[in-house]
Design an enzyme around this catalytic site. Structure first.
Site, PDB file in Angstrom:
ATOM      1  N   LYS A 121       0.855  -1.182   0.000  1.00 13.75           N
ATOM      2  CA  LYS A 121       0.000   0.000   0.000  1.00 13.75           C
ATOM      3  C   LYS A 121       0.897   1.240   0.000  1.00 13.75           C
ATOM      4  O   LYS A 121       1.475   1.597   1.029  1.00 13.75           O
ATOM      5  CB  LYS A 121      -0.928  -0.013   1.209  1.00 13.75           C
ATOM      6  CG  LYS A 121      -1.923   1.139   1.214  1.00 13.75           C
ATOM      7  CD  LYS A 121      -2.898   0.996   2.369  1.00 13.75           C
ATOM      8  CE  LYS A 121      -3.881   2.155   2.404  1.00 13.75           C
ATOM      9  NZ  LYS A 121      -3.241   3.460   2.654  1.00 13.75           N
ATOM     10  N   GLU A 166      -3.205   5.404  -6.593  1.00 14.56           N
ATOM     11  CA  GLU A 166      -2.499   6.291  -5.675  1.00 14.56           C
ATOM     12  C   GLU A 166      -1.572   7.217  -6.436  1.00 14.56           C
ATOM     13  O   GLU A 166      -0.770   6.777  -7.261  1.00 14.56           O
ATOM     14  CB  GLU A 166      -1.681   5.447  -4.688  1.00 14.56           C
ATOM     15  CG  GLU A 166      -1.359   6.128  -3.399  1.00 14.56           C
ATOM     16  CD  GLU A 166      -2.488   6.021  -2.385  1.00 14.56           C
ATOM     17  OE1 GLU A 166      -2.335   6.591  -1.294  1.00 14.56           O
ATOM     18  OE2 GLU A 166      -3.517   5.367  -2.675  1.00 14.56           O
TER      19      GLU A 166
END
Length: 254
Positions: free
Chosen positions: A81, A141
């Site tokens: 992540k 992202e």
């Protein structure tokens, strides 16, 4: 060589504006946006992720999933992540039309002009292994690599400006610049990891297939992805990247 070719293209489009298109590399430098950002309404809620802080919480999650599904074992896809800013990108017939921040999950900020400055965001989807969908919302992202962050702060200090505190804040502030040229100076990157909505005949049926699908369309995805047959594989993935996270050229927060 690239800069010279880009200057030639800019000169050509100035002389023949009818040749300029939204997918032209010249559009990545951005144009001045109006004051403030209009709302960006997500077709489907763009939710945040829940956290697990130790092995016991992960095992408890696995137990709940097995009870819900009635399966003896559940396979998982493990991903890193990246610590950045969640964004959504909307494409129609393979062309990028707009994009925005997550906001409250239902409505974010439309920052399309700034997103165009990120070179790893395709303005036109790749046609090849999979058909280009009529419509797709890609989620991922926006972040700044450690190496780019160091160069950015060195340049700021050289200009007598205070350095940024960390890559995430620099990325978040960069996407909210009213002048996209300032966003371009932040050297943002993008990695895709999800689909909010898609109109396609055969959409991906699993997370691993989804990542392959996104790569086929031309999106960057994190290369450190593993499929594991049971929860023990997830724990091994976590332990390995806790040891090796400093070797990555970006910050992770899970």
């Amino acid at each position: 060589d690239y800069d010279a070719l880009l200057r030639d293209l800019i000169d050509l489009e100035e002389r023949f504006p009818e040749l300029r298109s939204e997918s032209s590399p010249t559009q990545r430098v951005g144009s001045v946006a109006t004051a403030g950002f209009p709302p960006y309404k997500h077709a489907k809620p763009m939710l945040s992720l829940a956290n697990a802080f130790d092995a016991a919480e992960l095992r408890a999650f696995d137990e709940r999933i097995r009870k819900l599904t009635g399966l003896d074992a559940v396979a998982y896809v493990c991903e890193l992540k990246i610590d950045g800013l969640a964004i959504s990108l909307s494409y129609e017939s393979g062309r990028f039309v707009e994009g925005g921040t997550r906001g409250d999950g239902s409505v974010g900020e439309t920052v399309s002009a700034n997103l165009r400055t990120i070179r790893s965001i395709p303005l036109t989807l790749r046609s090849g292994p999979v058909p280009v969908p009529a419509h797709i919302d890609v989620r991922g992202e926006a972040y700044i690599k450690k190496s780019d962050f160091l160069r950015l702060n060195a340049a700021r200090e050289g200009a007598g400006q205070p350095p940024f505190a960390n890559p995430r804040n620099a990325a978040s502030g960069g996407l909210r610049q009213l002048d996209p040229k300032l966003t371009a100076q932040r050297s943002l990157s993008f990695v895709a990891y999800a689909i909010g909505d898609v109109t396609a005949e055969h959409p991906p049926a699993s997370q691993f297939e989804l990542l392959e699908y996104l790569r086929a369309l031309g999106f960057a995805t994190n290369p450190h992805v593993e499929r594991v047959p049971v929860i023990d594989g997830v724990l091994a993935f976590v332990e390995r990247w806790e040891r090796e996270r400093e070797e990555l050229d970006y910050e992770i927060d899970g």
